[in-house]
Write a protein that holds these residues in place. Structure first.
Motif, PDB file in Angstrom:
ATOM      1  N   UNK A  40       0.823  -1.225   0.000  1.00  0.00           N
ATOM      2  CA  UNK A  40       0.000   0.000   0.000  1.00  0.00           C
ATOM      3  C   UNK A  40       0.850   1.264   0.000  1.00  0.00           C
ATOM      4  N   UNK A  41       2.027   1.232   0.608  1.00  0.00           N
ATOM      5  CA  UNK A  41       2.882   2.431   0.616  1.00  0.00           C
ATOM      6  C   UNK A  41       3.363   2.766  -0.798  1.00  0.00           C
ATOM      7  N   UNK A  42       3.580   1.749  -1.617  1.00  0.00           N
ATOM      8  CA  UNK A  42       3.977   2.007  -3.008  1.00  0.00           C
ATOM      9  C   UNK A  42       2.816   2.588  -3.797  1.00  0.00           C
ATOM     10  N   UNK A  43       1.583   2.111  -3.503  1.00  0.00           N
ATOM     11  CA  UNK A  43       0.409   2.705  -4.142  1.00  0.00           C
ATOM     12  C   UNK A  43       0.316   4.181  -3.767  1.00  0.00           C
ATOM     13  N   UNK A  44       0.518   4.489  -2.501  1.00  0.00           N
ATOM     14  CA  UNK A  44       0.438   5.881  -2.055  1.00  0.00           C
ATOM     15  C   UNK A  44       1.469   6.749  -2.760  1.00  0.00           C
ATOM     16  N   UNK A  45       2.691   6.236  -2.924  1.00  0.00           N
ATOM     17  CA  UNK A  45       3.728   6.990  -3.632  1.00  0.00           C
ATOM     18  C   UNK A  45       3.357   7.190  -5.097  1.00  0.00           C
ATOM     19  N   UNK A  46       2.819   6.148  -5.717  1.00  0.00           N
ATOM     20  CA  UNK A  46       2.412   6.259  -7.117  1.00  0.00           C
ATOM     21  C   UNK A  46       1.297   7.288  -7.265  1.00  0.00           C
ATOM     22  N   UNK A  47       0.312   7.264  -6.377  1.00  0.00           N
ATOM     23  CA  UNK A  47      -0.794   8.222  -6.463  1.00  0.00           C
ATOM     24  C   UNK A  47      -0.323   9.643  -6.171  1.00  0.00           C
ATOM     25  N   UNK A  48       0.646   9.781  -5.281  1.00  0.00           N
ATOM     26  CA  UNK A  48       1.206  11.102  -5.014  1.00  0.00           C
ATOM     27  C   UNK A  48       1.857  11.645  -6.283  1.00  0.00           C
ATOM     28  N   UNK A  49       2.580  10.797  -6.995  1.00  0.00           N
ATOM     29  CA  UNK A  49       3.213  11.205  -8.245  1.00  0.00           C
ATOM     30  C   UNK A  49       2.155  11.575  -9.291  1.00  0.00           C
ATOM     31  N   UNK A  50       1.094  10.777  -9.396  1.00  0.00           N
ATOM     32  CA  UNK A  50       0.023  11.053 -10.354  1.00  0.00           C
ATOM     33  C   UNK A  50      -0.642  12.388 -10.027  1.00  0.00           C
ATOM     34  N   UNK A  51      -0.920  12.649  -8.757  1.00  0.00           N
ATOM     35  CA  UNK A  51      -1.528  13.925  -8.360  1.00  0.00           C
ATOM     36  C   UNK A  51      -0.595  15.087  -8.694  1.00  0.00           C
ATOM     37  N   UNK A  52       0.693  14.904  -8.428  1.00  0.00           N
ATOM     38  CA  UNK A  52       1.677  15.943  -8.736  1.00  0.00           C
ATOM     39  C   UNK A  52       1.668  16.255 -10.231  1.00  0.00           C
ATOM     40  N   UNK A  53       1.597  15.212 -11.064  1.00  0.00           N
ATOM     41  CA  UNK A  53       1.548  15.405 -12.519  1.00  0.00           C
ATOM     42  C   UNK A  53       0.269  16.111 -12.943  1.00  0.00           C
ATOM     43  N   UNK A  54      -0.850  15.746 -12.338  1.00  0.00           N
ATOM     44  CA  UNK A  54      -2.123  16.392 -12.674  1.00  0.00           C
ATOM     45  C   UNK A  54      -2.090  17.878 -12.332  1.00  0.00           C
ATOM     46  N   UNK A  55      -1.536  18.204 -11.191  1.00  0.00           N
ATOM     47  CA  UNK A  55      -1.428  19.610 -10.804  1.00  0.00           C
ATOM     48  C   UNK A  55      -0.451  20.325 -11.732  1.00  0.00           C
ATOM     49  N   UNK A  56       0.591  19.644 -12.161  1.00  0.00           N
ATOM     50  CA  UNK A  56       1.520  20.235 -13.124  1.00  0.00           C
ATOM     51  C   UNK A  56       0.843  20.583 -14.437  1.00  0.00           C
ATOM     52  N   UNK A  57       0.002  19.679 -14.929  1.00  0.00           N
ATOM     53  CA  UNK A  57      -0.740  19.948 -16.172  1.00  0.00           C
ATOM     54  C   UNK A  57      -1.693  21.120 -15.967  1.00  0.00           C
ATOM     55  N   UNK A  58      -2.414  21.119 -14.840  1.00  0.00           N
ATOM     56  CA  UNK A  58      -3.330  22.242 -14.584  1.00  0.00           C
ATOM     57  C   UNK A  58      -2.553  23.547 -14.454  1.00  0.00           C
ATOM     58  N   UNK A  59      -1.357  23.483 -13.896  1.00  0.00           N
ATOM     59  CA  UNK A  59      -0.530  24.674 -13.740  1.00  0.00           C
ATOM     60  C   UNK A  59      -0.121  25.243 -15.095  1.00  0.00           C
ATOM     61  N   UNK A  60       0.214  24.370 -16.043  1.00  0.00           N
ATOM     62  CA  UNK A  60       0.555  24.833 -17.394  1.00  0.00           C
ATOM     63  C   UNK A  60      -0.648  25.542 -18.014  1.00  0.00           C
ATOM     64  N   UNK A  61      -1.833  24.956 -17.861  1.00  0.00           N
ATOM     65  CA  UNK A  61      -3.048  25.562 -18.412  1.00  0.00           C
ATOM     66  C   UNK A  61      -3.336  26.917 -17.763  1.00  0.00           C
ATOM     67  N   UNK A  62      -3.176  26.996 -16.454  1.00  0.00           N
ATOM     68  CA  UNK A  62      -3.393  28.262 -15.749  1.00  0.00           C
ATOM     69  C   UNK A  62      -2.384  29.300 -16.213  1.00  0.00           C
ATOM     70  N   UNK A  63      -1.118  28.929 -16.267  1.00  0.00           N
ATOM     71  CA  UNK A  63      -0.066  29.854 -16.676  1.00  0.00           C
ATOM     72  C   UNK A  63      -0.295  30.365 -18.099  1.00  0.00           C
ATOM     73  N   UNK A  64      -0.595  29.459 -18.993  1.00  0.00           N
ATOM     74  CA  UNK A  64      -0.822  29.849 -20.388  1.00  0.00           C
ATOM     75  C   UNK A  64      -2.043  30.750 -20.503  1.00  0.00           C
ATOM     76  N   UNK A  65      -3.113  30.422 -19.813  1.00  0.00           N
ATOM     77  CA  UNK A  65      -4.340  31.229 -19.862  1.00  0.00           C
ATOM     78  C   UNK A  65      -4.097  32.638 -19.330  1.00  0.00           C
ATOM     79  N   UNK A  66      -3.383  32.738 -18.215  1.00  0.00           N
ATOM     80  CA  UNK A  66      -3.093  34.050 -17.639  1.00  0.00           C
ATOM     81  C   UNK A  66      -2.193  34.842 -18.580  1.00  0.00           C
TER      82      UNK A  66
END
Length: 159
Positions: A40-66
């Protein structure tokens, strides 16, 4: 809590849960086939990475839009202003780093206090210090390098 922020948190939690289920469905067969030891700890690390990537994509969209919105606004109120891209790059940097910091601190890199709840700073200094460190760590690439390269491409190359 602000209704917009509350709505954003609820949508984020729903999307995160859906993505967690999709990642588990796709990854579990691969893990079983490869025989990689997984807990389960490896799942948590994987999901943390996935969330980080999702926020990174949203950040690019926010930055570009602004950036684009600021350029369009400045060109409307000050036609012919040559360095509008510097203001747009700076506004996009300041707001997108704030966006990224907010969502990463709430959804990805959560820490808990002794009572089990989210850890929050008590003083303004305790709350601002990590944000200022984040701005400082991205300042070279986000402000300096971005504006130098923009100036080069616009005024030297003519793009």
């Amino acid at each position: 809590m602000n209704p917009f922020v509350l709505f954003a948190h609820k949508v984020s939690a729903l999307a995160s849960g859906m993505i967690e289920k999709i990642v588990r469905l796709m990854a579990e067969p691969v893990i079983r086939i490869t025989g990689v030891p997984w807990d389960e700890s490896k799942w948590e690390s994987l999901f943390q990475f996935v969330k980080f990537c999702m926020i990174g994509v949203s950040n690019v969209l926010v930055s570009y839009s602004i950036n684009i919105s600021t350029l369009l606004f400045l060109r409307r109120i000050a036609p012919g202003f040559q360095f509008d891209y510097v203001i747009a790059n700076t506004a996009a940097f300041l707001l997108s780093v704030l966006w990224s910091y907010y969502w990463n601190s709430r959804k990805v890199f959560k820490t808990e206090n002794a009572g089990g709840g989210p850890k929050t700073g008590n003083t303004l200094t305790e709350r601002l210090r990590p944000l200022l460190r984040t701005y400082a760590s991205y300042a070279f690439s986000g402000i300096i390098l971005n504006n130098v390269l923009s100036t080069f491409w616009i005024h030297v190359v003519g793009v």
